[in-house]
Enzyme design. Structure first.
Site, PDB file in Angstrom:
ATOM      1  N   GLY A 179       0.790  -1.228   0.000  1.00  0.00           N
ATOM      2  CA  GLY A 179       0.000   0.000   0.000  1.00  0.00           C
ATOM      3  C   GLY A 179       0.823   1.280   0.000  1.00  0.00           C
ATOM      4  N   SER A 180       0.220   2.302   0.583  1.00  0.00           N
ATOM      5  CA  SER A 180       0.731   3.673   0.516  1.00  0.00           C
ATOM      6  C   SER A 180       2.069   3.842   1.236  1.00  0.00           C
ATOM      7  CB  SER A 180      -0.314   4.577   1.160  1.00  0.00           C
ATOM      8  OG  SER A 180       0.269   5.691   1.763  1.00  0.00           O
ATOM      9  N   SER A 181       2.794   4.904   0.844  1.00  0.00           N
ATOM     10  CA  SER A 181       4.049   5.233   1.516  1.00  0.00           C
ATOM     11  C   SER A 181       3.795   5.856   2.890  1.00  0.00           C
ATOM     12  CB  SER A 181       4.900   6.153   0.638  1.00  0.00           C
ATOM     13  OG  SER A 181       4.162   7.283   0.233  1.00  0.00           O
ATOM     14  N   GLY A 182       2.527   5.946   3.282  1.00  0.00           N
ATOM     15  CA  GLY A 182       2.192   6.380   4.636  1.00  0.00           C
ATOM     16  C   GLY A 182       2.267   5.247   5.661  1.00  0.00           C
ATOM     17  N   TRP A 183       2.816   4.087   5.273  1.00  0.00           N
ATOM     18  CA  TRP A 183       2.892   2.909   6.180  1.00  0.00           C
ATOM     19  C   TRP A 183       3.592   3.270   7.486  1.00  0.00           C
ATOM     20  CZ3 TRP A 183       4.876  -1.295   8.843  1.00  0.00           C
ATOM     21  CH2 TRP A 183       4.183  -2.503   8.748  1.00  0.00           C
TER      22      TRP A 183
END
Lengths: 153, 430
Positions: free
Chosen positions: A71-75
């Site tokens: 998923g997102s690089s906001g992990w």
């Protein structure tokens, strides 16, 4: 030799340190990759992704055993907030290295390991008691299904 | 992990406390990855500012904006004074459009806190581009340039279309990169990890923006986070332009985790199929024809049942000026249906151009609005009462039903503008 005395119900897996430290807790195991942003609610440490096998369950204080991150690089930011809200797993054990899971486990400050000599997804089940010594690269698993608290010393 | 003398000096405090904390994080992160060393970068794209009540309260209790940067961008529990950034740093999109607090359901208080953090970041050297497409507004890395970027749709564009090199970084690693000009030398920074692993053989020609999104969504589902090579024996018909490859990459990085791809004859590291694969055999050869195209369309539209549309969102990833021009032409002289809203998202710099060109007025006269800084997936904001949305982005159609529980129709831009003006979905796959 406690594994012997309990009837062979303790097993040891070796791997590589990702984040140092020692922790133990009950295993929470999933074969699904985990999304950070849009996949977890850091206020409760709950997986919220639709169709995820852990949906609605909290990993706070558990030893989370999973394939890896997606998923997102906001992990990392999500697991970072989870640490500040005291909902991070006690430890992370995973197979697939990515920048997301590396940074996310680093900022969670929880002991973490990968590159195992045996697939943890194949020998750890939800509910097993797991001790992670990331500094020494050792995971000790006490199986719950053979554990009988009434006869245990 | 190996450190140069300069890096050791930074780790030991020669650049001050914040740089020391940044280098400490990079070492912890690089060793977690198993990286052998760091690489120099002069190009960072990141989220730096603060938009949540949690961060506002953190700032109040812990010591202001330096405390927020220390914790959230450097993983430092000690509050360190943050110096000016060492390298060029572009700010990505945020959790709302600060110019539209009411529409986005954000309190004035949070907007004021955001504006304070924006001034802080700009003062340190952040470029307030506030977009998921920094490559549209002044940050276009050159081939081979080592970057430290966040935002999956920007990462895949940077690696694949521009031939620059970045992994999908996070808030803390980019924070450390701003202050040190370093990032772990791992993954897509290395030649061998950029080579194709899977071949996608096209049996049909891919032409429209919608078709490039469908192809990207299909490929992401199939290859997950590997490196696909798109190939056509007849050659790729018309060369895809920026909106097409922007949509393609965003779709592939949403349905799978693709961070790097090749289109043979189009992207810079794929002059030939052999070059894209580096002489290796692909793990798998997939075919993409009419059946796969239709099945992918059905997958993306799986949540859609009602034809009554309350909301049309365009601009994921943020619209180009060409796409705004197209939308303005499609809606000129028409009116958005009273039961529906039309929001279009673009970078601030491109909105200025749209204002100047008269497109903003055309869209507003029709009852739509041109917004900046965010999107509905990032902000979780949609018009009140929205049950069903119409979108021309496979990525947004992937995320909105999961995030907000709405139904989503995915189609062409023309079908979406039509839905905005009629309140009904009449789209279908041609």
């Amino acid at each position: 030799m406690s594994g012997q005395t309990l009837g062979g119900q303790t097993l040891v897996i070796r791997g590589r340190k990702v984040v140092g430290g020692v922790a133990e807790g009950e295993a929470m195991v999933t074969r699904d990759q985990i999304s950070g942003w849009g996949g977890i609610d850091p206020r409760t440490g709950t997986v919220v992704e639709t169709r995820h096998s852990l949906r609605g369950q909290s990993f706070a204080g558990k030893v989370l055993v999973f394939p890896g991150a997606k998923g997102s690089s906001g992990w990392s930011a999500m697991f970072h907030v989870a640490r500040l809200m005291n909902t991070v797993p006690a430890a992370f054990l995973f197979n697939e290295m990515t920048t997301k899971v590396a940074l996310g486990t680093v900022v969670s400050h929880s002991p973490s390991m990968t590159d195992f000599d045996r697939d943890p997804l194949g020998c750890i089940e939800t509910g097993d008691w797991v001790r992670v010594d990331a500094d020494r690269g050792i995971v000790e698993v006490t199986k719950k299904n053979k554990h009988n608290p009434e006869t245990a010393p | 992990m190996y450190l140069t003398d300069d890096e050791k000096a930074m780790r030991d405090g020669s650049g001050g406390a914040a740089v020391q904390k940044a280098m400490d994080l990079l070492v912890r992160y690089g060793e977690a990855l198993g990286a052998e060393r760091l690489v120099e970068t002069r190009n960072v794209c990141a989220t730096i500012t603060s938009t949540t009540p949690f961060q506002r309260d953190f700032a109040l209790k812990q010591g202001g904006m330096d405390a927020v940067f220390s914790e959230f961008s450097l993983d430092s529990q000690e509050v360190v004074p943050i110096p000016k950034f060492k390298v060029f740093t572009s700010h990505l999109q945020l959790g709302f459009d600060p110019g539209q607090p009411e529409r986005m359901g954000v309190s004035e208080d949070i907007v004021r806190f955001y504006e304070k953090s924006e001034r802080h970041a700009a003062g340190l050297g952040a470029q307030i581009m506030n977009t998921c497409t920094p490559y549209q507004v002044g940050n276009i890395p050159t081939r081979g340039e080592h970057c430290a970027w966040m935002e999956s749709s920007a990462v895949i564009y940077c690696n694949s279309v521009l031939g620059a090199r970045t992994n999908a970084e996070g808030r803390e690693s980019t924070g450390a990169a701003m202050l040190t000009g370093r990032i772990p030398y791992w993954g897509y920074h290395l030649d061998e990890h950029r080579l194709g692993t899977h071949v996608v053989e096209l049996d049909i020609e891919i032409e429209s923006v919608q078709d490039w999104g469908l192809l990207g969504y299909f490929i992401g589902e199939q290859v997950q986070d590997r490196v696909p090579v798109v190939h056509s024996r007849r050659g790729i018909g018309r060369v895809p332009n920026l909106p097409r490859l922007k949509h393609f990459g965003a779709a592939a990085s949403s349905s799978g985790g693709v961070e790097m791809y090749h289109v043979v004859g189009v992207t810079p590291e794929a002059l030939s199929l052999e070059q894209a694969l580096g002489g290796r055999k692909p793990a798998q050869v997939l075919r993409y024809g009419e059946a796969e195209r239709r099945a992918t369309y059905e997958t993306i539209n799986a949540t859609a049942r009602s034809a009554d549309i309350q909301y049309v969102m365009l601009g994921c990833p943020h619209y180009t000026i060409e796409q705004i021009w197209e939308a303005a032409q499609l809606i000129e002289g028409r009116k958005v249906h009273p039961g529906c809203e039309l929001w279009i998202f673009t970078p601030r710099a491109i909105k200025s151009l749209a204002d100047r060109n008269g497109y903003t007025k055309i869209i507003e006269d029709a009852g739509g609005i041109l917004m900046t800084d965010s999107c509905s997936a990032m902000s979780r904001a949609v018009p009140k009462g929205t049950q069903t949305v119409a979108l021309d982005s496979a990525k947004q159609a992937h995320y909105l039903p999961a995030i907000l529980g709405v139904q989503a129709w995915f189609g062409s831009t023309a079908e979406c503008i039509d839905a905005a003006c009629t309140g009904r979905w009449n789209g279908s796959l041609a």
